[in-house]
Design a protein around this motif. Structure first.
Motif, PDB file in Angstrom:
ATOM      1  N   ILE A  88       0.804  -1.221   0.000  1.00 25.27           N
ATOM      2  CA  ILE A  88       0.000   0.000   0.000  1.00 25.27           C
ATOM      3  C   ILE A  88       0.837   1.271   0.000  1.00 25.27           C
ATOM      4  N   THR A  89       2.058   1.223   0.538  1.00 27.92           N
ATOM      5  CA  THR A  89       2.856   2.446   0.628  1.00 27.92           C
ATOM      6  C   THR A  89       3.748   2.680  -0.588  1.00 27.92           C
ATOM      7  N   ARG A  90       3.724   1.795  -1.542  1.00 29.24           N
ATOM      8  CA  ARG A  90       4.649   1.920  -2.679  1.00 29.24           C
ATOM      9  C   ARG A  90       4.419   3.195  -3.478  1.00 29.24           C
ATOM     10  N   LYS A  91       3.209   3.666  -3.497  1.00 32.90           N
ATOM     11  CA  LYS A  91       2.904   4.897  -4.225  1.00 32.90           C
ATOM     12  C   LYS A  91       2.476   6.014  -3.282  1.00 32.90           C
ATOM     13  N   ARG A  92       2.827   5.883  -2.017  1.00 33.00           N
ATOM     14  CA  ARG A  92       2.501   6.909  -1.036  1.00 33.00           C
ATOM     15  C   ARG A  92       3.707   7.805  -0.799  1.00 33.00           C
ATOM     16  N   GLY A  93       3.437   8.980  -0.245  1.00 38.16           N
ATOM     17  CA  GLY A  93       4.513   9.930   0.027  1.00 38.16           C
ATOM     18  C   GLY A  93       5.219   9.641   1.337  1.00 38.16           C
ATOM     19  N   GLN A  94       6.227  10.457   1.624  1.00 36.05           N
ATOM     20  CA  GLN A  94       6.987  10.346   2.853  1.00 36.05           C
ATOM     21  C   GLN A  94       6.984  11.687   3.569  1.00 36.05           C
TER      22      GLN A  94
END
Length: 256
Positions: A244-250
């Protein structure tokens, strides 16, 4: 004294400001858990607790610390608490107040700061866009300045919280499920072909859950708070939480 826990830095920033303004000692809860957790207060010393909201509750590491701590002569000393959140607090402060009361500590004033979002492990949760991030940070600075004045002047009854809609349900139903079943490091992965072997993930983990030997490894010993510090601080986005975080920001405080 100011006790605090922080993952991506929002709460650390606030706790540092409070400690500086009150000339109080700043104590990091994960470090304190390695000690006896026994404290004696100086005359007129106040007691502060600062933490991020996890699933509309105080993080389990904060609750464990409160369970273990013993503050001699806490009665009569001014006590306050500040929490940071991405949106709302639910009844996190009420839960904290109840657990502190068992230790003879009565919270006089409480404050929540809405800070840039860092939890991105659910389908509807993302980091804030830069403009919204700046808006939240600026408002938080103003709210923190106001709360510092409250604490320095030892005001009682100050209560500035954004609890959200149906706070009991948020904390005692959704939050209870979240903190029991979704605080885990089992879903963390690292892309070995992307990792640059800098070790920053291990350096930034606030509870020492990440070991580093060419690649990060998680201990799986129950210490993880799922604060995502390892994910957010990775300079090349090599760490992820499932897919789920592969295309999420940081995000972490002060990253820009």
């Amino acid at each position: 004294m100011v006790f605090y826990f922080s993952g991506t830095g929002n709460t650390r920033w606030a706790a540092e400001q409070l400690a500086a303004a009150t000339s109080e000692k700043l104590l990091f809860i994960p470090d304190e858990l390695n000690s006896a957790c026994d404290y004696a207060l100086a005359e007129d010393e106040c007691i502060g607790f600062c933490f991020p909201v996890h699933g509309w509750q105080p993080p389990h590491i904060v609750r464990e610390f409160i369970h273990r701590m013993n503050i001699t002569g806490a009665a009569g000393h001014y006590a306050y608490a500040l929490c940071t959140c991405g949106d709302s607090t639910g009844l996190a402060m009420k839960i904290l107040a109840m657990e502190l009361s068992r230790k003879g500590i009565d919270l006089q004033s409480v404050q929540s700061l809405t800070m840039p979002e860092s939890y991105v492990c659910l389908p509807f949760m993302y980091t804030d866009k830069p403009e919204r991030e700046r808006e939240k940070t600026e408002q938080a600075r103003q709210d923190l300045d106001a709360f510092i004045k409250v604490v320095v002047s030892r005001q009682s009854g100050y209560r500035q919280l954004k609890q959200g809609v149906a706070p009991w349900t948020l904390s005692h139903v959704i939050g209870a499920y979240f903190n029991r079943f979704m605080i885990t490091n089992k879903k963390f992965t690292v892309d070995s072909d992307v990792c640059i072997h800098c070790g920053r993930c291990a350096e930034e983990c606030p509870v020492g859950d990440v070991l580093f030997d060419n690649l990060p490894q998680w201990k799986h010993d129950g210490s993880c708070t799922c604060c995502l510090s390892c994910y957010h601080h990775c300079p090349v986005h090599a760490i992820n939480y499932g897919k789920i975080t592969r295309k999420r920001g940081q995000y972490y405080f002060g990253h820009v």
